[in-house]
Structures are given as C-alpha cells and as structure tokens.
Design an enzyme around this catalytic site. Structure first.
Site: not given
Length: 222
Positions: A93, A156, A186
């Site tokens: 991430d 995300k 996400k």
C-alpha cells in the site's frame, strides 16, 4: 446486500501499523488474524520478514511504502516496495504524493505510479492511497484514472493517520464510479463495525482496511 462472515473476513486487510509495535505484539496479532480467518494482514515494512506463520496459514501479507505522509521520492517508495516483496510481502500500500493528488496533476501521478509499478511488477498487488478526506471529487477521479492507466491494482481512500479523517461512503462511491471495475477500491480509516464494513462494500469497496477486524466480524449476523 447479504454478506457472509467468511466472505467479509476475506475482504479485510487486518492492519497493525503503529510505530511502537513490538515483535511479541506482532506475533499475537498474527495469531488473532489466523483465528479470525482474515484474507490479508498489513504490517510495517520492517516486520514483513516475521510473518511466515501468517503466510503458512494462507494469509496474504501486505505492507506500506511512503507511509503515512507520501512525501518521499517515487524511487524511494519503489525501493521500499521492492524490499518488502523480497522480504515476503505480496501486496504493498503506497501513499501517493498527496499534494500532487490534490492538484489533479495526472502526468506527475503517472510518473510516480509507473516508477513503483516497474519496481514491483504484477503479480505483486499495488494499492495507492489518495487521502480522500483532503482532495476533491474531481481530483479523486483524476487519480483513479491515472492508476488505471499505469497498471495499479487498487485505489485506497486513506492512511488512517491523517487528522482530516479516513474513508467515507461518498468518497468510495466516487472512486468506484470512476473505476468501473478496472481497479479495486479499498476503504480504510475509521471502519469499526460490521455495519460500517457492509456500507462500504455496498458503495463499491472490494477491500476494507481496518485494525478492528475482531469487532467487525463479531457483528456478523447469525
């Protein structure tokens, strides 16, 4: 929408990213992750090499790069990501340069994303953090389109560390509408209950980042 407990567990990225995390706390966290049956754990980059037990249990291991501020050069983030993969991570991430996201500068976003994607090619899963609480809907759409063009796997919402806040259902809807299934979405930051998680999935999230996996799954309907 009806979601089973086991399906939700597989959607969760169960997260332990505090700077004070000890090895013994990580070991207890991994035991908890195995017991809960989560799909993924997300741990500090320096601790990825301590996650063999989780990997042996079939849990995906994620970590972070450029975290939490995103203010390191793309090549440094790329090196972080490469090291994480060498240590055993299958997902990373990455915090984008939030100022560039905020400005909606597609070319600079592409340069950063491509540099990191080239450092860790597929099948490594790359998720890029936009920090949606501080950027406009238009900027979110620009960033999602850049992620699609550069071969990212997920957009995300948030680090969960920004004082402006974490994920919102509205931001996830904007991201999902822009993506149209071309990258995963996400939601992370402030997801604490079963009802929260279901609301984000209904809005278009395909992963949920949370440090509250136990509380979420305890809320699953019988």
């Amino acid at each position: 929408m009806t979601i089973s407990r086991s399906t939700m567990a597989q959607i969760l990225d169960y997260t332990l990213l505090g700077p004070e995390v000890t090895n013994s706390e990580l070991a207890a966290f991994i035991d908890s992750a195995i017991e809960l049956g989560v799909g993924t754990i997300c741990v500090p980059n320096s601790m990825v090499n301590l996650t063999a037990k989780a990997q042996e249990a079939g849990i995906r291991v994620a970590t972070v790069a450029g975290f939490p501020h995103g203010k390191t050069p793309a090549l440094v983030k790329a090196a972080e990501a490469r090291l994480a993969v060498q240590s055993g991570a299958s997902e990373v991430d990455v915090v984008l340069d939030i100022a560039v996201v905020k400005e909606g500068d597609a070319n600079r976003l592409l340069q950063e994303i491509v540099a990191i994607r080239e450092a860790v090619p597929s099948p490594v899963v790359l998720k890029f953090i936009l920090e949606t609480a501080v950027v406009s809907d238009e900027a979110i759409v620009t960033a999602v389109n850049a992620l699609i063009a550069a071969g990212a796997d997920f957009a995300k919402t948030s680090t969960g560390f920004h004082p402006a806040g974490g994920a919102t259902v509205e931001a996830v809807r904007v991201m999902a509408s822009a993506s149209r299934g071309r990258v995963g979405i996400k939601a992370a930051g402030g997801v604490k209950t079963w009802e929260d998680a279901v609301a984000f999935v209904e809005a278009g999230a395909t992963r949920i980042g949370t440090s509250n996996a136990g509380a979420i799954l305890e809320g699953a309907p019988e």
